[in-house]
Design an enzyme around this catalytic site. Sequence first.
Site, PDB file in Angstrom:
ATOM      1  N   GLU A 127       8.958  50.475 104.488  1.00  0.00           N
ATOM      2  CA  GLU A 127       8.473  49.269 105.141  1.00  0.00           C
ATOM      3  C   GLU A 127       9.422  48.714 106.220  1.00  0.00           C
ATOM      4  O   GLU A 127      10.031  47.663 106.062  1.00  0.00           O
ATOM      5  CB  GLU A 127       8.183  48.187 104.097  1.00  0.00           C
ATOM      6  CG  GLU A 127       7.140  48.623 103.070  1.00  0.00           C
ATOM      7  CD  GLU A 127       6.865  47.559 102.014  1.00  0.00           C
ATOM      8  OE1 GLU A 127       7.566  46.531 101.997  1.00  0.00           O
ATOM      9  OE2 GLU A 127       5.928  47.750 101.207  1.00  0.00           O
ATOM     10  N   GLU A 165       2.458  52.597  97.669  1.00  0.00           N
ATOM     11  CA  GLU A 165       2.606  51.420  96.818  1.00  0.00           C
ATOM     12  C   GLU A 165       1.285  50.667  96.799  1.00  0.00           C
ATOM     13  O   GLU A 165       0.680  50.422  97.841  1.00  0.00           O
ATOM     14  CB  GLU A 165       3.683  50.445  97.318  1.00  0.00           C
ATOM     15  CG  GLU A 165       5.113  50.843  97.039  1.00  0.00           C
ATOM     16  CD  GLU A 165       6.094  49.760  97.479  1.00  0.00           C
ATOM     17  OE1 GLU A 165       5.711  48.565  97.532  1.00  0.00           O
ATOM     18  OE2 GLU A 165       7.250  50.102  97.787  1.00  0.00           O
TER      19      GLU A 165
END
Length: 487
Positions: A194, A388
């Site tokens: 991320e 995720e």
Amino acid sequence: YQRRVHGDSLGNLQMEFFLLLVCASVAFAKFPKGFSFGAATTAFQVEGAWLDDGKSPSIWDNMAHLPNFTSDNTAPEIAADSYHLYNEDIELMKTAGIKNYSITLSWPRIVPRGRANTAVNQKAIDHYRKMLESIIAAGITPIVTLYHWDLPAILAIQGYGILDRYFVQDLLYYADTCFKNFGDLVKTWITYNEPWCIVMENDFKKRDAATRPYKMAHNLLLGHAAVVNLYRTKYKEKYGGVNGIILNADMPYPKDPANPEDVAAVKRLWDFQLGWFADPIWFGDYPAGMKERVGDRLPKFTEEEKLLIKGSADFFALDHYTSHLQRFGKAKEQTDYWSDLNVTDSNKPEWKLTDMDWPIVPEGMHDILVYIHEKYLKGTSIPIYVTENGMANKEPTLADSVNDTPRIEYMRDYLKNVERAINDDGVDCRGYFVWSLLDNFEWTSGFSKRFGMTRVEYLNPPKRYPKASLYWYRDFIAANSQSEFLP
């Protein structure tokens, strides 16, 4: 593990009856043969052992130890203690039939001084080799991320962290150390988790807001491209692995689909969140709309850099949790990222919220997978992996955790939409990873939020208690084909 649950919280009959109800609720979707089901954790959030065996502090260690920096005033000195208890984590995965485990390595543990050409911590090398060997011996495939926000603190103290002109050089040294020592055990490498969050939620110096985020993102992209090039030129032939980067994105919808300004706001959000990193990696440059709005404050890639960064991922890795409505924002006087983006988000009143106050919008999973497929991957053989997805559920007691029905419903409904994108829309999605295997340290929320399929009682040593969601996931996996993450 079941004895712990039975003895400490629920009677045998109550627990067995509840698990029967859980099993009865399993929705067996039709996933393609070889689809990979997994779970994820990260070093900083579960390892603990924050100064053991030669590890140095990370930027997050330093911040978490500031008074009241986290909402519950805690720091992950012990956390789930997976540094010492990783075999318990492996047993949990064996119980659930999980064959793929996404983990991260700790840069400040492996290279405590952070910099290129400084000492490598042999104790850390030995520890991670032993852990990876144990994971593989259990029939589980490790997927390894090099950097998940825990930058060695010394790089921010002695230099400028990610903005430092030596950042790429230091990252390459750390990556090379990992490839050299673990390349025979790890076949799937991810550079960052991320990067949008690294820039927007992990930069504690808010000065120079007009340019700082863009410069940080630029350095991260150059570092990613350099790491992938290193692996491909030095280690690919020997080890045959693959490389990627995990990007996060919410699914945006226009608040009023008939309002051109709201539709334009959605386009800007795509450009300024996912496109900020995905466009350079798949197309070789920043989104045109972003370049137009930011102008000279947005760094430029040289032609050589464009060639290096374009195609620097062998698969598309996505972290996705939630969705929002978007509308045109209000003009602001300051010059910064948020003013450049200029959107205002909101939620539909009927959307339920997780304990993070994130809307639960299962169809958003379908829609974002279709968007990525159509924009970046259509006509290619490059797959998508959901690396995720999960929810924080309010679980103040052990009994609340064990009976985590909202999490089961969340996983079931989001997985249905992964399957729908595959079978109805031709999206080449090949894997899904639950966040998370364990309750863990949730950044500025400390230990107050619980994302795990396993409850962790934060004692010394911590205790682990499987939740109903872990057993539900076991049955879901058993009903579908299972394979390693990548060939």
